[in-house]
Design a protein around this motif. Structure first.
Motif, short mmCIF file in Angstrom:
data_model
loop_
_atom_site.label_atom_id
_atom_site.label_comp_id
_atom_site.label_asym_id
_atom_site.label_seq_id
_atom_site.Cartn_x
_atom_site.Cartn_y
_atom_site.Cartn_z
N ALA A 1 0.89 15.78 -5.16
CA ALA A 1 -0.22 14.88 -5.40
C ALA A 1 0.34 13.45 -5.35
CB ALA A 1 -0.87 15.16 -6.74
N TYR A 2 -0.56 12.47 -5.42
CA TYR A 2 -0.13 11.07 -5.28
C TYR A 2 -0.75 10.21 -6.37
CZ TYR A 2 0.77 13.23 -0.81
OH TYR A 2 1.19 14.10 0.14
N THR A 3 0.01 9.20 -6.78
CA THR A 3 -0.45 8.27 -7.80
C THR A 3 0.18 6.90 -7.57
OG1 THR A 3 -0.66 7.91 -10.19
CG2 THR A 3 1.40 8.86 -9.43
N ASP B 1 0.86 -1.18 0.00
CA ASP B 1 0.00 0.00 0.00
C ASP B 1 0.89 1.23 0.00
OD1 ASP B 1 -2.24 -1.58 0.16
OD2 ASP B 1 -2.46 -1.37 2.33
N GLY B 2 0.49 2.25 -0.71
CA GLY B 2 1.26 3.48 -0.74
C GLY B 2 1.17 4.15 -2.09
N PHE B 3 1.87 5.26 -2.22
CA PHE B 3 1.79 6.06 -3.44
C PHE B 3 3.14 6.69 -3.76
CE2 PHE B 3 -2.29 6.12 -1.31
CZ PHE B 3 -3.16 5.76 -2.33
N LEU B 4 3.30 7.06 -5.03
CA LEU B 4 4.43 7.87 -5.47
C LEU B 4 4.03 9.33 -5.27
CD1 LEU B 4 5.06 6.23 -8.96
CD2 LEU B 4 6.39 5.83 -6.90
N ALA B 5 4.91 10.14 -4.73
CA ALA B 5 4.64 11.57 -4.59
C ALA B 5 5.07 12.25 -5.89
CB ALA B 5 5.40 12.16 -3.40
N ILE B 6 4.17 13.05 -6.45
CA ILE B 6 4.46 13.76 -7.69
C ILE B 6 4.04 15.22 -7.55
CG2 ILE B 6 4.21 11.71 -9.14
CD1 ILE B 6 1.42 12.74 -9.89
N GLN B 7 4.39 16.00 -8.53
CA GLN B 7 4.02 17.41 -8.55
C GLN B 7 2.97 17.59 -9.65
OE1 GLN B 7 7.13 20.27 -9.75
NE2 GLN B 7 6.99 21.02 -7.66
N ASP B 8 1.79 18.12 -9.28
CA ASP B 8 0.74 18.29 -10.28
C ASP B 8 1.00 19.53 -11.14
OD1 ASP B 8 -0.08 20.48 -8.78
OD2 ASP B 8 -1.89 19.54 -8.03
N ALA B 9 0.09 19.83 -12.05
CA ALA B 9 0.26 20.95 -12.98
C ALA B 9 0.36 22.30 -12.27
CB ALA B 9 -0.88 20.97 -13.99
N GLN B 10 -0.23 22.41 -11.08
CA GLN B 10 -0.18 23.66 -10.31
C GLN B 10 1.05 23.74 -9.41
OE1 GLN B 10 -3.15 21.75 -10.41
NE2 GLN B 10 -3.77 23.03 -12.12
N GLY B 11 1.87 22.70 -9.39
CA GLY B 11 3.08 22.70 -8.58
C GLY B 11 2.88 22.20 -7.17
N ILE C 1 13.01 8.05 -4.61
CA ILE C 1 11.62 8.42 -4.91
C ILE C 1 10.87 8.55 -3.59
CG2 ILE C 1 9.47 7.68 -5.99
CD1 ILE C 1 11.15 6.22 -8.09
N ARG C 2 10.12 9.64 -3.45
CA ARG C 2 9.35 9.88 -2.23
C ARG C 2 8.12 8.98 -2.23
NH1 ARG C 2 6.09 13.28 -0.19
NH2 ARG C 2 6.36 14.54 1.59
N LEU C 3 8.14 7.96 -1.40
CA LEU C 3 7.04 7.02 -1.27
C LEU C 3 6.28 7.34 0.01
CD1 LEU C 3 9.05 3.83 -2.23
CD2 LEU C 3 7.53 5.15 -3.70
N VAL C 4 4.97 7.46 -0.09
CA VAL C 4 4.15 7.85 1.05
C VAL C 4 3.00 6.86 1.24
CG1 VAL C 4 4.72 10.30 0.79
CG2 VAL C 4 2.70 9.39 -0.34
N ARG C 5 2.46 6.85 2.46
CA ARG C 5 1.32 5.99 2.77
C ARG C 5 0.32 6.78 3.64
NH1 ARG C 5 2.00 -0.09 4.08
NH2 ARG C 5 4.13 0.63 4.23
N PRO C 6 -0.36 7.79 3.07
CA PRO C 6 -1.36 8.51 3.86
C PRO C 6 -2.58 7.63 4.09
CG PRO C 6 -1.35 9.31 1.60
CD PRO C 6 -0.24 8.30 1.71
N ALA C 7 -3.34 7.91 5.13
CA ALA C 7 -4.56 7.16 5.40
C ALA C 7 -5.55 7.42 4.27
CB ALA C 7 -5.14 7.58 6.74
#
Length: 190
Positions: A44-46, A31-41, A106-112
């Protein structure tokens, strides 16, 4: 008929991991996500791990969102070989060199799951707007992608069931309208 605007739900069930052999493809094993930067800077997570290197040497998603590392956006210099470890550490063998160097992680996160909301662009964001802290327990698999978590047969049956319910509701409204017209005619005769 009453309608209600609501945010689309998100099913966080992981999909099957499919091997691709491509060095920039990563699948999340946990479980978890890749941290990315969206179009607004903003952050976000995917879970979409089909990564590439753009013209500026930045590591980006297939949609062009910059992948974030421990020190911000990840830049990849020209290299003979690139490895992404299970913990997200990116190592390269620079052109013409024999030794490898670690670039970033790579910034890997696991928010609730309850702390996330899905945006119109399909990306997940923190409801509070705060960045999720990195989580060392999130693990990657290099050379693989996560498949869809949708069961197509169940989705098709559900769609047919909803279409039939809609048709029934339309018929009921039409019958109620016919009854109202008949009542109006009877009342006008008296």
């Amino acid at each position: 008929v009453y309608s209600m605007a609501e945010r689309p739900g998100v099913d966080f069930t992981p999909g099957a991991i499919e091997t691709t052999g491509r060095e920039l493809d990563v699948a999340l094993r946990t479980d978890g996500f890749l941290a990315i930067q969206d179009a607004q800077g903003t952050e976000a997570y995917t879970r979409a791990g089909n990564l590439r290197i753009d013209g500026g040497g930045r590591l980006v998603t297939a949609e062009g969102h910059v992948v974030l590392g421990e020190r911000g956006p990840i830049a990849i210099p020209p290299a003979d070989k690139l490895d992404i470890a299970g913990d997200g550490t990116i190592s390269i063998k620079p052109l013409g060199e024999t030794s490898t160097i670690a670039l970033d992680r790579i910034r890997l996160v696991r928010p609730a799951a309850g702390d996330l909301m899905k945006g119109d662009d399909g990306l997940l964001r923190s409801k509070s707007g705060a960045a999720a802290p990195p989580d060392a327990g999130v693990q990657l698999v290099q050379g693989a992608l996560e498949g869809s978590n949708v069961n197509t047969a169940d989705a098709l049956v559900s769609m047919i069931e909803l279409a039939r319910r809609y048709e029934t509701q339309v018929k009921l409204m039409s019958a109620a309208d016919d009854t109202a017209r008949s009542t109006d005619r009877l009342m006008s005769l008296s």
